[in-house]
Scaffold this active site. Structure first.
Site, PDB file in Angstrom:
ATOM      1  CD  GLN A 100      -2.520  -1.207   2.706  1.00 30.64           C
ATOM      2  OE1 GLN A 100      -3.606  -0.657   2.906  1.00 30.64           O
ATOM      3  NE2 GLN A 100      -1.889  -1.861   3.654  1.00 30.64           N
ATOM      4  CB  VAL A 102       3.146   6.037  -2.357  1.00 22.43           C
ATOM      5  CG1 VAL A 102       1.671   5.654  -2.457  1.00 22.43           C
ATOM      6  CG2 VAL A 102       3.379   6.987  -1.192  1.00 22.43           C
ATOM      7  CG  HIS A 118      -3.009   2.556  -1.756  1.00 21.76           C
ATOM      8  ND1 HIS A 118      -3.031   2.444  -0.387  1.00 21.76           N
ATOM      9  CD2 HIS A 118      -4.095   1.872  -2.202  1.00 21.76           C
ATOM     10  CE1 HIS A 118      -4.102   1.742  -0.017  1.00 21.76           C
ATOM     11  NE2 HIS A 118      -4.757   1.371  -1.102  1.00 21.76           N
ATOM     12  CB  CYS A 129      -3.445  14.503 -21.476  1.00 20.71           C
ATOM     13  SG  CYS A 129      -1.685  14.635 -21.118  1.00 20.71           S
ATOM     14  CB  CYS A 157      -2.331  18.656 -22.664  1.00 20.34           C
ATOM     15  SG  CYS A 157      -2.531  18.333 -20.889  1.00 20.34           S
ATOM     16  CB  SER A 196      -4.237   0.405  10.568  1.00 24.10           C
ATOM     17  OG  SER A 196      -4.524   1.068   9.343  1.00 24.10           O
ATOM     18  CB  ALA A 237       8.127  -4.652  10.207  1.00 24.80           C
TER      19      ALA A 237
HETATM   20  N1  APR Z   1       6.598  -2.463  12.650  1.00 22.14           N
HETATM   21  C1  APR Z   1       5.378  -3.015  12.418  1.00 22.14           C
HETATM   22  N2  APR Z   1       4.218  -2.316  12.436  1.00 22.14           N
HETATM   23  C2  APR Z   1       4.313  -0.993  12.697  1.00 22.14           C
HETATM   24  C3  APR Z   1       5.543  -0.336  12.947  1.00 22.14           C
HETATM   25  C4  APR Z   1       6.717  -1.132  12.923  1.00 22.14           C
HETATM   26  N3  APR Z   1       7.937  -0.600  13.158  1.00 22.14           N
HETATM   27  N4  APR Z   1       5.283   0.988  13.191  1.00 22.14           N
HETATM   28  C5  APR Z   1       3.945   1.141  13.059  1.00 22.14           C
HETATM   29  N5  APR Z   1       3.361  -0.041  12.776  1.00 22.14           N
HETATM   30  C6  APR Z   1       1.945  -0.315  12.518  1.00 22.14           C
HETATM   31  C7  APR Z   1       0.953   0.538  13.283  1.00 22.14           C
HETATM   32  O1  APR Z   1       0.639  -0.067  14.531  1.00 22.14           O
HETATM   33  C8  APR Z   1      -0.254   0.526  12.329  1.00 22.14           C
HETATM   34  O2  APR Z   1      -1.107  -0.581  12.614  1.00 22.14           O
HETATM   35  O3  APR Z   1       1.731  -0.001  11.155  1.00 22.14           O
HETATM   36  C9  APR Z   1       0.366   0.326  10.951  1.00 22.14           C
HETATM   37  C10 APR Z   1       0.280   1.564  10.079  1.00 22.14           C
HETATM   38  O4  APR Z   1      -1.090   1.822   9.849  1.00 22.14           O
HETATM   39  P1  APR Z   1      -1.521   3.107   9.005  1.00 22.14           P
HETATM   40  O5  APR Z   1      -0.779   4.294   9.483  1.00 22.14           O
HETATM   41  O6  APR Z   1      -3.027   3.121   8.980  1.00 22.14           O
HETATM   42  O7  APR Z   1      -0.969   2.825   7.538  1.00 22.14           O
HETATM   43  P2  APR Z   1      -1.562   1.832   6.456  1.00 22.14           P
HETATM   44  O8  APR Z   1      -2.243   0.648   7.080  1.00 22.14           O
HETATM   45  O9  APR Z   1      -0.478   1.543   5.499  1.00 22.14           O
HETATM   46  O10 APR Z   1      -2.682   2.754   5.736  1.00 22.14           O
HETATM   47  C11 APR Z   1      -3.311   2.211   4.594  1.00 22.14           C
HETATM   48  O11 APR Z   1      -4.374   4.361   4.225  1.00 22.14           O
HETATM   49  O12 APR Z   1      -4.177   6.669   4.213  1.00 22.14           O
HETATM   50  C12 APR Z   1      -4.229   5.533   3.415  1.00 22.14           C
HETATM   51  O13 APR Z   1      -3.310   5.293   1.270  1.00 22.14           O
HETATM   52  C13 APR Z   1      -2.955   5.375   2.623  1.00 22.14           C
HETATM   53  O14 APR Z   1      -1.771   3.352   2.009  1.00 22.14           O
HETATM   54  C14 APR Z   1      -2.371   4.050   3.089  1.00 22.14           C
HETATM   55  C15 APR Z   1      -3.605   3.324   3.620  1.00 22.14           C
END
Ligand code: APR
Length: 255
Positions: A100, A102, A118, A129, A157, A196, A237
């Site tokens: 997800q 970018v 995404h 365009c 364009c 999340s 992670a």
């Molecule tokens: N290791 C593992 N997990 C982690 C770490 C880490 N070091 N740090 C944070 N997290 C977890 C958080 O607990 C959270 O659950 O990563 C998750 C990040 O969640 P979000 O901030 O909601 O990001 P994401 O799930 O990628 O959002 C999805 O939402 O806004 C849109 O397009 C945007 O791609 C994005 C999409």
């Protein structure tokens, strides 16, 4: 599920999918979206920055914000999670990385064929365009958060160039979504790392994998509810992926 039984499943898997969210890039210093206090949506209003209407209302504010994010990524390095995911590809018959995110940190860690659901910061295009636009490698210095930068104009364009990001209310790239779905429905093991899991349709992928009998494992610093058939490895992670690979494939010097 214990780490050793998951490691055994990794060794026996024919196809592994790694599905990542912003948490996979967090240890590279890239802000997530929803982490308390530091998340981008805690500090910025997505309605003002991450919708087509927002861009048309204030192209410079929007373009400046994405340039700030692009430069932060340019100054960051892939972290242990990106490296472990790239290393995993050498140990399983087939690995599909669906993200997800970018940023290009998976690619810079060595992952290939990454599916970006995404969009990508490095692939802007004309808002009128659709002509792709070649970005200048990097700005001299990191634009201030919230700085306005006039977007470039399309050479074909003269329309505004927009970030190559899927904004709220927009459809995912058809080919990326189809490839992600096919991989989720075909894999033996599905690792969902640092997301999340609340933004659809991307968040559907673990459920599709589960529905097709895959072993689904969530790796996240924060424990959240999952169904009884899913598994959870709580922790950062990079540490979780490194120990999982070492348990599965022995000591890997590259990590
Ligand atoms: N290791 C593992 N997990 C982690 C770490 C880490 N070091 N740090 C944070 N997290 C977890 C958080 O607990 C959270 O659950 O990563 C998750 C990040 O969640 P979000 O901030 O909601 O990001 P994401 O799930 O990628 O959002 C999805 O939402 O806004 C849109 O397009 C945007 O791609 C994005 C999409």
């Amino acid at each position: 599920m214990t780490i050793s039984s998951l490691a055994k499943q990794l060794r026996e898997a024919m196809h592994v999918v790694v599905f990542t969210g912003a948490g996979a890039s967090a240890e590279s210093g890239i802000p997530t979206f929803r982490d308390a206090l530091t998340g981008l949506w805690e500090r910025f209003n997505p309605a003002q920055l991450a919708t087509p209407e927002a861009f048309r209302a204030d192209p410079s504010l929007c373009w400046g914000w994405y340039e700030w994010r692009r430069q932060k990524v340019g100054q960051a390095q892939p972290n242990g999670a990106h490296l472990a995911i790239a290393e995993l590809a050498k140990h399983v018959p087939r690995l599909t990385v669906v993200t997800q995110n970018v940023d290009d940190l998976h690619e810079r860690a060595g992952s290939q064929g990454v599916i970006h659901l995404h969009g990508r910061l490095n692939s802007p295009r004309c808002i009128d365009c659709g002509h792709s636009y070649q970005l200048q490698e990097s700005l001299e210095d990191l634009p201030e958060e919230g700085s306005r930068i006039e977007p470039p104009r399309c050479r074909a364009c003269d329309g505004y160039v927009r970030p190559g990001i899927v904004w709220f209310g927009e459809m995912l790239p058809e080919d990326a979504w189809r490839a992600g779905l096919e991989a989720a429905e075909e894999c033996d093991v599905f690792l969902s790392i640092g997301t999340s899991g609340i933004v659809y349709p991307a968040a559907e992928l673990p459920l599709r994998a589960l529905g097709h009998g895959a072993t689904v494992v969530h790796i996240n610093t924060v424990r959240f509810d999952v169904s009884s058939q899913e598994h959870f490895l709580q922790g950062p992670a990079s540490a979780r992926m490194k120990s999982l690979l070492q348990e599965a494939f022995g000591d890997i010097p590259a990590l």
